[in-house]
Scaffold this motif. Structure first.
Motif, PDB file in Angstrom:
ATOM      1  N   PHE A   1       0.831  -1.205   0.000  1.00 25.66           N
ATOM      2  CA  PHE A   1       0.000   0.000   0.000  1.00 25.66           C
ATOM      3  C   PHE A   1       0.869   1.259   0.000  1.00 25.66           C
ATOM      4  O   PHE A   1       0.631   2.183  -0.783  1.00 25.66           O
ATOM      5  N   SER A   2       1.868   1.290   0.874  1.00 20.69           N
ATOM      6  CA  SER A   2       2.703   2.498   0.959  1.00 20.69           C
ATOM      7  C   SER A   2       3.491   2.715  -0.324  1.00 20.69           C
ATOM      8  O   SER A   2       3.631   3.848  -0.791  1.00 20.69           O
ATOM      9  N   ARG A   3       4.002   1.648  -0.927  1.00 19.92           N
ATOM     10  CA  ARG A   3       4.772   1.787  -2.161  1.00 19.92           C
ATOM     11  C   ARG A   3       3.877   2.226  -3.301  1.00 19.92           C
ATOM     12  O   ARG A   3       4.268   3.064  -4.121  1.00 19.92           O
ATOM     13  N   THR A   4       2.669   1.687  -3.369  1.00 17.13           N
ATOM     14  CA  THR A   4       1.737   2.066  -4.433  1.00 17.13           C
ATOM     15  C   THR A   4       1.285   3.516  -4.267  1.00 17.13           C
ATOM     16  O   THR A   4       1.138   4.242  -5.248  1.00 17.13           O
ATOM     17  N   ALA A   5       1.077   3.941  -3.023  1.00 20.77           N
ATOM     18  CA  ALA A   5       0.644   5.322  -2.777  1.00 20.77           C
ATOM     19  C   ALA A   5       1.715   6.335  -3.159  1.00 20.77           C
ATOM     20  O   ALA A   5       1.405   7.438  -3.608  1.00 20.77           O
ATOM     21  N   THR A   6       2.969   5.965  -3.000  1.00 21.69           N
ATOM     22  CA  THR A   6       4.062   6.902  -3.299  1.00 21.69           C
ATOM     23  C   THR A   6       4.700   6.662  -4.666  1.00 21.69           C
ATOM     24  O   THR A   6       5.657   7.346  -5.020  1.00 21.69           O
ATOM     25  N   ALA A   7       4.170   5.720  -5.443  1.00 23.26           N
ATOM     26  CA  ALA A   7       4.746   5.388  -6.748  1.00 23.26           C
ATOM     27  C   ALA A   7       4.845   6.585  -7.704  1.00 23.26           C
ATOM     28  O   ALA A   7       5.870   6.733  -8.381  1.00 23.26           O
ATOM     29  N   PRO A   8       3.821   7.444  -7.809  1.00 28.08           N
ATOM     30  CA  PRO A   8       3.962   8.585  -8.728  1.00 28.08           C
ATOM     31  C   PRO A   8       5.148   9.488  -8.372  1.00 28.08           C
ATOM     32  O   PRO A   8       5.855   9.969  -9.265  1.00 28.08           O
ATOM     33  N   LEU A   9       5.367   9.708  -7.092  1.00 27.95           N
ATOM     34  CA  LEU A   9       6.510  10.535  -6.689  1.00 27.95           C
ATOM     35  C   LEU A   9       7.828   9.824  -6.970  1.00 27.95           C
ATOM     36  O   LEU A   9       8.809  10.453  -7.379  1.00 27.95           O
ATOM     37  N   ASP A  10       7.857   8.514  -6.773  1.00 27.61           N
ATOM     38  CA  ASP A  10       9.061   7.738  -7.058  1.00 27.61           C
ATOM     39  C   ASP A  10       9.377   7.762  -8.551  1.00 27.61           C
ATOM     40  O   ASP A  10      10.521   7.950  -8.959  1.00 27.61           O
ATOM     41  N   ARG A  11       8.350   7.589  -9.362  1.00 25.50           N
ATOM     42  CA  ARG A  11       8.518   7.614 -10.830  1.00 25.50           C
ATOM     43  C   ARG A  11       9.018   8.985 -11.285  1.00 25.50           C
ATOM     44  O   ARG A  11       9.925   9.097 -12.105  1.00 25.50           O
ATOM     45  N   THR A  12       8.451  10.040 -10.740  1.00 24.94           N
ATOM     46  CA  THR A  12       8.881  11.399 -11.082  1.00 24.94           C
ATOM     47  C   THR A  12      10.326  11.615 -10.670  1.00 24.94           C
ATOM     48  O   THR A  12      11.116  12.192 -11.420  1.00 24.94           O
ATOM     49  N   SER A  13      10.683  11.133  -9.503  1.00 27.16           N
ATOM     50  CA  SER A  13      12.051  11.261  -9.013  1.00 27.16           C
ATOM     51  C   SER A  13      13.033  10.551  -9.945  1.00 27.16           C
ATOM     52  O   SER A  13      14.116  11.073 -10.240  1.00 27.16           O
ATOM     53  N   GLN A  14      12.661   9.355 -10.413  1.00 30.55           N
ATOM     54  CA  GLN A  14      13.528   8.618 -11.344  1.00 30.55           C
ATOM     55  C   GLN A  14      13.738   9.398 -12.633  1.00 30.55           C
ATOM     56  O   GLN A  14      14.862   9.497 -13.134  1.00 30.55           O
ATOM     57  N   VAL A  15      12.667   9.944 -13.176  1.00 25.90           N
ATOM     58  CA  VAL A  15      12.772  10.713 -14.427  1.00 25.90           C
ATOM     59  C   VAL A  15      13.630  11.956 -14.216  1.00 25.90           C
ATOM     60  O   VAL A  15      14.467  12.293 -15.047  1.00 25.90           O
ATOM     61  N   LEU A  16      13.451  12.626 -13.096  1.00 30.83           N
ATOM     62  CA  LEU A  16      14.248  13.826 -12.810  1.00 30.83           C
ATOM     63  C   LEU A  16      15.736  13.496 -12.688  1.00 30.83           C
ATOM     64  O   LEU A  16      16.580  14.297 -13.080  1.00 30.83           O
ATOM     65  N   ARG A  17      16.062  12.328 -12.163  1.00 29.77           N
ATOM     66  CA  ARG A  17      17.476  11.935 -12.041  1.00 29.77           C
ATOM     67  C   ARG A  17      18.091  11.588 -13.387  1.00 29.77           C
ATOM     68  O   ARG A  17      19.268  11.817 -13.610  1.00 29.77           O
ATOM     69  N   ILE A  18      17.291  11.018 -14.281  1.00 30.34           N
ATOM     70  CA  ILE A  18      17.815  10.571 -15.569  1.00 30.34           C
ATOM     71  C   ILE A  18      17.953  11.716 -16.561  1.00 30.34           C
ATOM     72  O   ILE A  18      18.966  11.828 -17.248  1.00 30.34           O
ATOM     73  N   GLU A  19      16.944  12.562 -16.652  1.00 26.47           N
ATOM     74  CA  GLU A  19      16.948  13.638 -17.635  1.00 26.47           C
ATOM     75  C   GLU A  19      17.783  14.813 -17.148  1.00 26.47           C
ATOM     76  O   GLU A  19      17.648  15.261 -16.012  1.00 26.47           O
ATOM     77  N   SER A  20      18.620  15.304 -18.025  1.00 22.47           N
ATOM     78  CA  SER A  20      19.467  16.434 -17.644  1.00 22.47           C
ATOM     79  C   SER A  20      18.728  17.766 -17.768  1.00 22.47           C
ATOM     80  O   SER A  20      19.013  18.709 -17.055  1.00 22.47           O
ATOM     81  N   GLU A  21      17.786  17.834 -18.692  1.00 23.47           N
ATOM     82  CA  GLU A  21      17.020  19.070 -18.880  1.00 23.47           C
ATOM     83  C   GLU A  21      15.674  18.925 -18.167  1.00 23.47           C
ATOM     84  O   GLU A  21      14.703  18.460 -18.740  1.00 23.47           O
ATOM     85  N   THR A  22      15.637  19.289 -16.916  1.00 23.83           N
ATOM     86  CA  THR A  22      14.392  19.161 -16.164  1.00 23.83           C
ATOM     87  C   THR A  22      13.792  20.532 -15.905  1.00 23.83           C
ATOM     88  O   THR A  22      14.503  21.531 -15.813  1.00 23.83           O
ATOM     89  N   SER A  23      12.494  20.539 -15.799  1.00 23.63           N
ATOM     90  CA  SER A  23      11.809  21.804 -15.537  1.00 23.63           C
ATOM     91  C   SER A  23      11.001  21.724 -14.254  1.00 23.63           C
ATOM     92  O   SER A  23       9.978  22.367 -14.128  1.00 23.63           O
ATOM     93  N   GLY A  24      11.439  20.904 -13.311  1.00 25.57           N
ATOM     94  CA  GLY A  24      10.768  20.822 -12.022  1.00 25.57           C
ATOM     95  C   GLY A  24       9.864  19.616 -11.901  1.00 25.57           C
ATOM     96  O   GLY A  24       9.515  18.954 -12.874  1.00 25.57           O
ATOM     97  N   MET A  25       9.495  19.348 -10.673  1.00 23.68           N
ATOM     98  CA  MET A  25       8.716  18.157 -10.364  1.00 23.68           C
ATOM     99  C   MET A  25       7.318  18.197 -10.982  1.00 23.68           C
ATOM    100  O   MET A  25       6.879  17.227 -11.600  1.00 23.68           O
TER     101      MET A  25
END
Length: 141
Positions: free
Chosen positions: A35-59
């Motif tokens: 439950f906790s992992r599923t509830a926070t999955a969107p933030l985790d996914r966003t965090s992964q994308v922000l770490r990978i992409e060099s040109e980010t425009s915020g969360m």
């Protein structure tokens, strides 16, 4: 006037009761982890994308871009493997904490703040020791 009810006598836990309690604790821990992992999955996914992409425009802009590109479901990509990983970890942690708590109470001590702190630390260390190979395997994929 209210009558004082007699206090219940302590029950001795049979092997079957302890086994049932252990299974309930493991199940509750597993469900809480998922439950906790599923509830926070969107933030985790966003965090992964922000770490990978060099040109980010915020969360928030990254979240919008993810939804635009793959729909709302794309926010939970990779959540299944995360649940497989965190479910057992949480289940073991719940069980270890419950075991420590029962041992402290059985020894006649009060399960106070210090015991809760130590119990949580021991439970976390124990569960991480057992599931650490899954983290290593995930990092190598």
């Amino acid at each position: 006037m209210a009558q004082k009810l007699p206090s219940p006598r302590p029950l001795s836990a049979s092997s079957n009761q302890r086994q049932h309690s252990t299974m309930n604790t493991l199940t509750a821990g597993y469900a809480a982890g998922i439950f906790s992992r599923t509830a926070t999955a969107p933030l985790d996914r966003t965090s992964q994308v922000l770490r990978i992409e060099s040109e980010t425009s915020g969360m928030f802009n990254t979240l919008r871009a993810l939804v635009r590109q793959g729909g709302v479901r794309s926010l939970w990509y990779g959540n299944g493997i995360n649940c497989v990983q965190v479910g057992p970890e949480s289940a073991i942690m719940f069980m270890a904490f419950h075991y420590y708590e029962s041992q402290v109470i059985a020894s006649g001590h009060e399960f106070g703040t210090a015991h809760k702190f130590v119990g949580g630390a021991l439970a976390g260390a124990f569960s991480m020791t057992l599931v650490y190979p899954m983290y290593v395997a995930q990092a190598r994929r």
